[in-house]
Each structure stands twice: as C-alpha cells, then as structure tokens.
Design an enzyme around this catalytic site. Sequence first.
Site, PDB file in Angstrom:
ATOM      1  N   HIS A  75      34.894  88.215  44.806  1.00 16.92           N
ATOM      2  CA  HIS A  75      33.498  88.975  44.592  1.00 16.92           C
ATOM      3  C   HIS A  75      33.487  90.152  45.752  1.00 16.92           C
ATOM      4  CE1 HIS A  75      31.852  84.760  43.973  1.00 16.92           C
ATOM      5  NE2 HIS A  75      31.648  85.123  43.103  1.00 16.92           N
ATOM      6  N   LYS A 118      20.112  73.934  41.148  1.00 14.95           N
ATOM      7  CA  LYS A 118      21.689  73.726  41.039  1.00 14.95           C
ATOM      8  C   LYS A 118      22.061  73.220  42.331  1.00 14.95           C
ATOM      9  CE  LYS A 118      24.931  76.346  39.042  1.00 14.95           C
ATOM     10  NZ  LYS A 118      25.350  77.639  38.690  1.00 14.95           N
ATOM     11  N   ARG A 129      37.709  87.392  34.707  1.00 18.15           N
ATOM     12  CA  ARG A 129      39.050  86.870  35.222  1.00 18.15           C
ATOM     13  C   ARG A 129      40.010  86.691  33.967  1.00 18.15           C
ATOM     14  NH1 ARG A 129      35.413  83.037  38.692  1.00 18.15           N
ATOM     15  NH2 ARG A 129      34.248  83.415  36.739  1.00 18.15           N
ATOM     16  N   SER A 183      34.143  80.287  43.166  1.00 18.03           N
ATOM     17  CA  SER A 183      33.294  79.782  43.907  1.00 18.03           C
ATOM     18  C   SER A 183      33.565  78.160  43.818  1.00 18.03           C
ATOM     19  CB  SER A 183      31.795  80.064  44.090  1.00 18.03           C
ATOM     20  OG  SER A 183      31.647  81.588  44.199  1.00 18.03           O
TER      21      SER A 183
HETATM   22  P1  ADP Z   1      28.035  83.004  37.940  1.00 18.90           P
HETATM   23  O1  ADP Z   1      27.273  82.282  38.961  1.00 18.90           O
HETATM   24  O2  ADP Z   1      27.331  83.671  36.908  1.00 18.90           O
HETATM   25  O3  ADP Z   1      29.251  81.968  37.644  1.00 18.90           O
HETATM   26  P2  ADP Z   1      29.530  84.080  40.239  1.00 18.90           P
HETATM   27  O4  ADP Z   1      28.566  84.174  41.235  1.00 18.90           O
HETATM   28  O5  ADP Z   1      30.582  83.117  39.913  1.00 18.90           O
HETATM   29  O6  ADP Z   1      28.735  83.910  38.771  1.00 18.90           O
HETATM   30  O7  ADP Z   1      30.396  85.442  39.956  1.00 18.90           O
HETATM   31  C1  ADP Z   1      29.485  86.590  39.769  1.00 18.90           C
HETATM   32  C2  ADP Z   1      30.317  87.519  38.993  1.00 18.90           C
HETATM   33  O8  ADP Z   1      31.345  87.904  39.805  1.00 18.90           O
HETATM   34  C3  ADP Z   1      30.880  87.003  37.713  1.00 18.90           C
HETATM   35  O9  ADP Z   1      30.660  88.495  37.072  1.00 18.90           O
HETATM   36  C4  ADP Z   1      32.062  86.660  37.957  1.00 18.90           C
HETATM   37  O10 ADP Z   1      32.792  86.950  36.666  1.00 18.90           O
HETATM   38  C5  ADP Z   1      32.628  87.604  39.010  1.00 18.90           C
HETATM   39  N1  ADP Z   1      33.713  87.055  39.626  1.00 18.90           N
HETATM   40  C6  ADP Z   1      33.705  85.761  40.228  1.00 18.90           C
HETATM   41  N2  ADP Z   1      34.824  85.542  40.606  1.00 18.90           N
HETATM   42  C7  ADP Z   1      35.646  86.561  40.548  1.00 18.90           C
HETATM   43  C8  ADP Z   1      36.955  86.983  40.763  1.00 18.90           C
HETATM   44  N3  ADP Z   1      37.617  86.159  41.418  1.00 18.90           N
HETATM   45  N4  ADP Z   1      37.341  88.164  40.636  1.00 18.90           N
HETATM   46  C9  ADP Z   1      36.428  89.157  39.846  1.00 18.90           C
HETATM   47  N5  ADP Z   1      35.319  88.833  39.542  1.00 18.90           N
HETATM   48  C10 ADP Z   1      34.864  87.601  39.698  1.00 18.90           C
END
Ligand code: ADP
Length: 161
Positions: free
Chosen positions: A17, A41, A90, A128
């Site tokens: 992130h 959630k 990803r 996450s």
């Molecule tokens: P969600 O709650 O929609 O699953 P996240 O909070 O996990 O989303 O992630 C938010 C954004 O960050 C999404 O666009 C996700 O693809 C991106 N993201 C999450 N982890 C990574 C990573 N390791 N590298 C690049 N982008 C990421």
Amino acid sequence: MKKAIYPGSFDPVTKGHWDMIVRSSKIVDELVVGVLNNSAKNPLFSVEERVSMLEEMTKDMPNVTVGSFDGLLVDYMEQIGATIIVRGLRAVTDYEYELQIAQSNHIANPKVDTIFLTSSLEYSYLSSTMVREFASYGGNISEFVPEQLVDKIYEKYNIKK
Ligand code: ADP
C-alpha cells in the site's frame, strides 16, 4: 487539478500500500487515501486507527490527505471533488474483480476513471489478509509492513515481541 482517491481497507497498511501511495502521489496533483469503513467485516483496526496510522505516515507529503468513507465510493468522490480512482494490480487474479468495479464506477459516474498501477515486484505477493494471518501466529511481519506498525499489529493479537 487532478484529484485522485486511493481507496481500500488498509487493515493493516502494508508496504505494498505504501509503495502505491508514494508512486501515485507523484502522478496526480492531489491524492486522498480513502479508508473504507467496513465495520461489518469486524476489522482488526478501527477506521479511526487506520486513518491515524495513514495520517502519521503521510504527514510530510504535501499533496496527500487521508479520509474515510462508507457507502458508495463514487458518492464520496463527488463530495470531495475527486475524479480519479487509483488501484493496484498484483496478479491476474486482481484483474477481473478490479475491471468490474472500475467499469461499474464509470457507469455510475462517467466523470470518474480508474488508473491502475502494477504492484512493485517485491510486493506482488503481499496482502493485508496475509499479514493478519502471519501476525496472528506470531510470525515475522517486519518485511511486510512499515516498521512503525509492527508492534501495533502484534498488540492486537496480544503477542509480545
Ligand atoms: P480491498 O479492501 O479492496 O481488498 P486493500 O485495502 O487490500 O483493498 O487494497 C487497496 C488497494 O491496494 C487495492 O487496489 C489493491 O489492489 C492494492 N494493493 C493491495 N496490496 C497491494 C500490493 N502489495 N501492491 C500493490 N497494490 C496493492
């Protein structure tokens, strides 16, 4: 003025992130990191905690702010005057889902477009969910999350390191 939102759950914020925030903040004029209020959630960190972590991390980035929202992303974007959504890709598995939301959002509001950044190679495995899983068993998460978050995450699982 190109104002963008990088929305997500950020529960917790990972190095993936963070990499997205740094890179996208250089592309747009203004970036809002939008924390999704997903209380249904049962998140690890409350929305207030996630916002304050992100505020601390981005405090020296003049074009980055942090907000939170529930409900429809396009409605929140209308409120804050943002027209660009930043999302990360990803692997191909992200693509189908992301394509669907991007197209739905564009139909909901044709002024809204989504830009995708491919994840940096070193973080392409990182989510996450994986961080929570590792931390819950006391695994080493220092490669996965910004240093200042490591102890805060273990604390949530009552793990002392
Ligand atoms: P969600 O709650 O929609 O699953 P996240 O909070 O996990 O989303 O992630 C938010 C954004 O960050 C999404 O666009 C996700 O693809 C991106 N993201 C999450 N982890 C990574 C990573 N390791 N590298 C690049 N982008 C990421």
